[in-house]
Design an enzyme around this catalytic site. Structure first.
Site, PDB file in Angstrom:
ATOM      1  N   CYS A 199      -4.281  -9.251 -14.491  1.00 30.01           N
ATOM      2  CA  CYS A 199      -4.662 -10.089 -15.626  1.00 30.01           C
ATOM      3  C   CYS A 199      -6.094 -10.576 -15.502  1.00 30.01           C
ATOM      4  O   CYS A 199      -6.844 -10.652 -16.483  1.00 30.01           O
ATOM      5  CB  CYS A 199      -3.699 -11.271 -15.763  1.00 30.01           C
ATOM      6  SG  CYS A 199      -3.561 -12.308 -14.284  1.00 30.01           S
TER       7      CYS A 199
ATOM      8  N   CYS B  89       0.655  -6.531 -17.443  1.00 36.61           N
ATOM      9  CA  CYS B  89       1.241  -7.260 -16.314  1.00 36.61           C
ATOM     10  C   CYS B  89       2.555  -6.598 -15.915  1.00 36.61           C
ATOM     11  O   CYS B  89       3.459  -6.456 -16.742  1.00 36.61           O
ATOM     12  CB  CYS B  89       1.491  -8.716 -16.679  1.00 36.61           C
ATOM     13  SG  CYS B  89       2.410  -9.624 -15.406  1.00 36.61           S
TER      14      CYS B  89
ATOM     15  N   ARG C 108       0.116  -3.984  -7.088  1.00 38.17           N
ATOM     16  CA  ARG C 108      -1.146  -4.571  -6.627  1.00 38.17           C
ATOM     17  C   ARG C 108      -2.301  -3.769  -7.216  1.00 38.17           C
ATOM     18  O   ARG C 108      -2.206  -2.558  -7.377  1.00 38.17           O
ATOM     19  CB  ARG C 108      -1.208  -4.529  -5.091  1.00 38.17           C
ATOM     20  CG  ARG C 108      -2.412  -5.243  -4.464  1.00 38.17           C
ATOM     21  CD  ARG C 108      -2.302  -6.742  -4.636  1.00 38.17           C
ATOM     22  NE  ARG C 108      -3.310  -7.455  -3.840  1.00 38.17           N
ATOM     23  CZ  ARG C 108      -4.507  -7.831  -4.298  1.00 38.17           C
ATOM     24  NH1 ARG C 108      -4.873  -7.559  -5.530  1.00 38.17           N
ATOM     25  NH2 ARG C 108      -5.339  -8.492  -3.512  1.00 38.17           N
TER      26      ARG C 108
ATOM     27  N   CYS D 102       4.904 -14.060 -10.959  1.00 41.21           N
ATOM     28  CA  CYS D 102       3.660 -13.405 -10.563  1.00 41.21           C
ATOM     29  C   CYS D 102       3.772 -12.688  -9.221  1.00 41.21           C
ATOM     30  O   CYS D 102       4.196 -13.261  -8.217  1.00 41.21           O
ATOM     31  CB  CYS D 102       2.538 -14.434 -10.504  1.00 41.21           C
ATOM     32  SG  CYS D 102       0.937 -13.740 -10.098  1.00 41.21           S
TER      33      CYS D 102
ATOM     34  N   THR E 185      -7.449   1.529   4.007  1.00 41.06           N
ATOM     35  CA  THR E 185      -7.049   0.699   5.139  1.00 41.06           C
ATOM     36  C   THR E 185      -7.983   0.904   6.323  1.00 41.06           C
ATOM     37  O   THR E 185      -8.409  -0.066   6.977  1.00 41.06           O
ATOM     38  CB  THR E 185      -5.601   1.021   5.551  1.00 41.06           C
ATOM     39  OG1 THR E 185      -4.745   0.844   4.421  1.00 41.06           O
ATOM     40  CG2 THR E 185      -5.139   0.099   6.660  1.00 41.06           C
TER      41      THR E 185
ATOM     42  N   SER F 101       0.852  -1.186   0.000  1.00 39.87           N
ATOM     43  CA  SER F 101       0.000   0.000   0.000  1.00 39.87           C
ATOM     44  C   SER F 101       0.882   1.228   0.000  1.00 39.87           C
ATOM     45  O   SER F 101       2.082   1.136   0.246  1.00 39.87           O
ATOM     46  CB  SER F 101      -0.896   0.011   1.231  1.00 39.87           C
ATOM     47  OG  SER F 101      -1.699   1.178   1.268  1.00 39.87           O
TER      48      SER F 101
ATOM     49  N   CYS G 208      -0.818  -9.463  -8.313  1.00 39.90           N
ATOM     50  CA  CYS G 208      -1.480  -8.157  -8.393  1.00 39.90           C
ATOM     51  C   CYS G 208      -2.917  -8.272  -8.863  1.00 39.90           C
ATOM     52  O   CYS G 208      -3.726  -7.402  -8.594  1.00 39.90           O
ATOM     53  CB  CYS G 208      -0.673  -7.210  -9.280  1.00 39.90           C
ATOM     54  SG  CYS G 208      -0.873  -7.472 -11.061  1.00 39.90           S
TER      55      CYS G 208
END
Length: 513
Positions: free
Chosen positions: A488, A458, A271, A482, A307, A26, A485
């Site tokens: 895709c 990606c 992310r 990977c 959050t 974050s 995130c």
């Protein structure tokens, strides 16, 4: 609540990261409102929340200039933190209360009873080879059953999405589809004389065009660390756009270059995040459990914060669960409590900011100013989101390929270098957790019509078109890259890619994100 009322209930947390916090990424300028309610004495209990916001700036960027704008974020009283570190600290507090936490286990399947009520989850099998055979390390997945199952998977949670679909939870709350963005971030250690602990900076404009929603952030943490990132809405149109390369361009702007020069990158990550807000909240209760946090989608987009709302939703779900387990009420009270909470009030007032930008950057900024300073969240209409993100991608023939500059290895970097900094690791000999519903679609549709956008959206180069021995382009999936995130799963024009969990413990290993 168990301690207060002398009740003995078992609480178990299943965490797919190798440790708590390993998959948490974050910004993060942290609003303490929910934490103040949950742990009022956190300031005296060693919480990794130390750097209060000292300045708050907002700029409109052109290629070489930064134009100051009135700052709409009001971060006074907030803190610049590492959310992965806060997650670790909160895990120790939970364990002190008797919560069982199982890191390194990935929930891969929902368990139902004969009446289609959720009764728990199944973790995936460990030790399956790429060819489907069992390796020497094979272990069966474990069934974890509970009277209530809470899904807190974060944005685009794989099990949460299945539950939302199975029980028609969006239709039940008359919600629109969810909309998303991808955030790409680095943590740098900079020269001491350039460091201003608590300094917060946001930008809009360059390197994005006027039809692409997004912006950048730069936050000064402690110990000469800064986090810099770029957030790009996934409803962008140009299939040749590469969020990763746009982020590399951003760092070349004079505003950032002068700060980062002489510094060192420590960590990289990416992310997706929810941007649908109030209009996209699904009904969060299903038979046997509920969805909490970003898996449901409680981000306040104009604040760039989710959050505090995610934490509050978890607290409300806990209160509903406690009453349900003690026979005092059912889980529907979670939905009722949400609508009466400050989450609902906050997201309602913020509901029109994001969809206003479907008309472009300048109209969006103009409407946002009216909404903030004149209507104050009380605009009489609720704007609708445009089409889902995967439908927003134009065919390649409408655009010209983007020629991104080569990385210089000083401020800008290639993907393999960045991936190394993410500490991403997967067992190589396992079936790909990124699954194609139809193996022919990538070449017949994505490459032919859209120019192969998965090779660009990606941020880890998981998807790569290579030439086979016949001279034909074929999609190669490098699943070991990977970052989890979920871009895709969201942006694929054909919705042909399904993100599923790999072996538990696989994925990034964030420590200061």
């Amino acid at each position: 609540m168990c301690q207060e009322q002398g009740t003995d209930l078992s609480v178990c947390v299943v965490e797919k990261g190798a440790e708590v916090g390993a998959h948490i990424l974050s910004g993060n300028v942290f609003e303490t409102r929910a934490l103040d309610e949950l742990i009022p004495e956190w300031r005296h209990e060693g919480a990794p929340i130390e750097v209060s916001v000292s300045s708050d700036k907002f700029y409109f960027l052109t290629r070489n200039h930064a134009v100051p704008l009135p700052c709409p974020f009001d971060n006074k009283g907030n803190y610049v933190i590492s959310l992965s570190q806060l997650g670790r600290w909160m895990a120790t507090k939970a364990e002190d209360l008797g919560v069982e936490i199982y890191p390194g286990f990935a929930a891969s399947e929902i368990l139902y009873d004969a009446d289609h009520k959720v009764v728990g989850i199944r973790t995936n099998d460990m030790g399956i080879a790429k060819d489907g055979s069992k390796r020497e390390t094979f272990q069966h997945g474990v069934d974890l059953k509970g009277r209530i199952t809470l899904l807190a998977e974060g944005c685009r949670g794989s099990l949460s999405e299945k539950i939302i679909g199975k029980f028609n939870l969006r239709e039940k709350s008359l919600a629109q589809h969810q909309t998303y963005a991808i955030g790409i971030k680095e943590v740098w250690e900079i020269e001491d004389e350039k460091h201003e602990p608590g300094s917060v900076l946001h930008t809009v404009g360059w390197p994005l065009d006027g039809t692409t929603y997004g912006g950048s952030f730069l936050y000064h943490m402690k110990d000469r660390l800064v986090s810099i990132g770029l957030v790009i809405a996934l409803d962008y149109h140009n299939p040749f756009l590469s969020p990763y390369d746009e982020f590399q361009k951003l760092k070349q702007h004079p505003l950032f270059r002068r700060l980062l020069e002489g510094g060192t990158v420590l960590q990289y990550g990416a992310r997706t995040l929810n941007e649908g807000g109030f209009q996209s909240i699904p009904y969060p209760v299903f038979p046997g459990g509920a969805i909490v946090g970003c898996a449901a989608g409680f981000i306040n987009v104009p604040k760039i914060k989710g959050t505090h709302t995610a934490m509050k939703s978890g607290m409300l779900a806990a209160e509903a669960s406690f009453k349900a387990l003690n026979g005092e009420a059912d889980m529907e009270t979670y939905w009722d409590s949400l609508k009466k909470s400050w989450i609902w009030e906050e997201l309602y007032k913020a509901r029109n900011y994001r969809p206003a930008f479907k008309y472009g950057l300048i109209p969006g900024l103009g409407f946002s100013a009216l909404e903030r300073y004149i209507f104050r969240g009380r605009f009489p209409l609720t704007l609708k989101h445009s089409k889902p993100d995967h439908e927003a991608t134009d065919v390649a023939s409408l655009h010209v390929p983007i020629d991104y500059p080569k990385p210089d290895g000083i401020l800008t970097f290639d993907v393999p270098t960045s991936l190394h900094r993410s500490n991403t690791n997967h067992e190589h000999d396992q079936p790909a957790h990124l699954r194609l519903k139809d193996p022919a679609i990538p070449e017949l549709v994505n490459l032919a019509r859209y120019g192969g956008p998965e090779s660009r959206y990606c941020p880890a180069r998981v998807y790569e078109y290579i030439t086979d021995e016949k001279g034909e382009s074929k999609l190669q999936i490098n699943a070991q890259n990977c970052l989890h995130c979920k871009a895709c799963d969201i942006k694929d024009p054909s919705q042909n890619i399904e993100w599923t969990v790999p072996e538990g413990g696989g994925g990034p290993g964030y420590s200061v994100m």
